[in-house]
Motif scaffolding. Structure first.
Motif, PDB file in Angstrom:
ATOM      1  N   THR A  10       0.852  -1.178   0.000  1.00  0.00           N
ATOM      2  CA  THR A  10       0.000   0.000   0.000  1.00  0.00           C
ATOM      3  C   THR A  10       0.891   1.231   0.000  1.00  0.00           C
ATOM      4  N   ALA A  12       0.942   5.363   1.433  1.00  0.00           N
ATOM      5  CA  ALA A  12       0.346   6.428   2.220  1.00  0.00           C
ATOM      6  C   ALA A  12       1.040   7.714   1.801  1.00  0.00           C
ATOM      7  N   GLN A  21      -4.304  17.261   4.265  1.00  0.00           N
ATOM      8  CA  GLN A  21      -4.827  15.907   4.129  1.00  0.00           C
ATOM      9  C   GLN A  21      -3.696  14.923   3.889  1.00  0.00           C
ATOM     10  N   TYR A  23      -3.471  10.668   2.600  1.00  0.00           N
ATOM     11  CA  TYR A  23      -4.384   9.731   1.947  1.00  0.00           C
ATOM     12  C   TYR A  23      -3.678   8.477   1.481  1.00  0.00           C
ATOM     13  N   VAL A  24      -4.493   7.486   1.271  1.00  0.00           N
ATOM     14  CA  VAL A  24      -4.100   6.265   0.586  1.00  0.00           C
ATOM     15  C   VAL A  24      -4.748   6.368  -0.788  1.00  0.00           C
ATOM     16  N   GLY A  27      -8.371   5.283  -1.682  1.00  0.00           N
ATOM     17  CA  GLY A  27      -8.823   4.719  -0.415  1.00  0.00           C
ATOM     18  C   GLY A  27      -9.022   5.804   0.630  1.00  0.00           C
ATOM     19  N   LEU A  28      -8.540   5.542   1.796  1.00  0.00           N
ATOM     20  CA  LEU A  28      -8.698   6.416   2.954  1.00  0.00           C
ATOM     21  C   LEU A  28      -8.138   7.808   2.692  1.00  0.00           C
ATOM     22  N   ARG A  29      -8.858   8.819   3.139  1.00  0.00           N
ATOM     23  CA  ARG A  29      -8.407  10.206   3.069  1.00  0.00           C
ATOM     24  C   ARG A  29      -8.761  10.846   4.406  1.00  0.00           C
ATOM     25  N   VAL A  30      -7.767  11.405   5.086  1.00  0.00           N
ATOM     26  CA  VAL A  30      -8.020  11.995   6.404  1.00  0.00           C
ATOM     27  C   VAL A  30      -7.439  13.395   6.483  1.00  0.00           C
ATOM     28  N   THR A  42      -6.813  14.538  12.384  1.00  0.00           N
ATOM     29  CA  THR A  42      -6.068  13.550  13.151  1.00  0.00           C
ATOM     30  C   THR A  42      -4.590  13.909  13.074  1.00  0.00           C
ATOM     31  N   LEU A  47      -2.495   8.198  14.775  1.00  0.00           N
ATOM     32  CA  LEU A  47      -2.326   7.163  13.751  1.00  0.00           C
ATOM     33  C   LEU A  47      -1.406   6.042  14.221  1.00  0.00           C
TER      34      LEU A  47
END
Length: 135
Positions: A10, A12, A21, A23-24, A27-30, A42, A47
């Motif tokens: 994966t 990141a 931000q 993100y993956v 996929g995931l975005r934070v 966050t 994490l």
């Protein structure tokens, strides 16, 4: 790398630094922010705490199943940040509970989990990390 085949890859990505931000891809975005500022998001402390808690508890879940037990373990990781001579450092304290098994069994399962969990293997040798059964 090792002699074993890669099972998963994966990525990141963080392009914004501490505010913005991470993100993956696909996929995931934070939203990310500094824990020292009142900005929503966050932070790396959260994490790394989630990574250790989730990986270690998933490993314990597999061990519980191997022994015919329902999943009952819990990993509660506290992450503290402090200054040092060069910037900042983290201190992780993972407290593990495995109710309904004898303390000796819980300690044995935790020792096994620490040798299997990739995140525990990655951070566990640090003097800043403790992983132990909760009292």
């Amino acid at each position: 790398m090792s002699d074993f085949p890669v099972l998963y890859i994966t990525h990141a990505v963080n392009e914004d630094g501490i505010e913005g931000q991470a993100y993956v891809p696909e996929g995931l975005r934070v939203a990310v922010s500094s824990p020292l500022k009142a900005v929503p998001g966050t932070n790396p402390e959260q994490l790394i705490g989630l990574a250790l808690s989730t990986c270690l508890n998933a490993t314990l879940e597999a061990i519980e199943k191997e022994h015919g037990q329902n999943h009952q373990s819990k990993v509660d990781t506290t992450v503290k940040m402090s200054r040092d001579r060069f910037g900042y450092q983290f201190f992780l304290d993972a407290r593990v509970t495995i109710p309904e098994v004898y303390a000796e069994t819980a300690a044995h399962w935790l020792a096994i989990a620490e040798t299997r969990c990739p995140v525990a293997k990655l951070v566990g040798s640090s003097a800043n990390v403790t992983i132990q059964l909760a009292e």
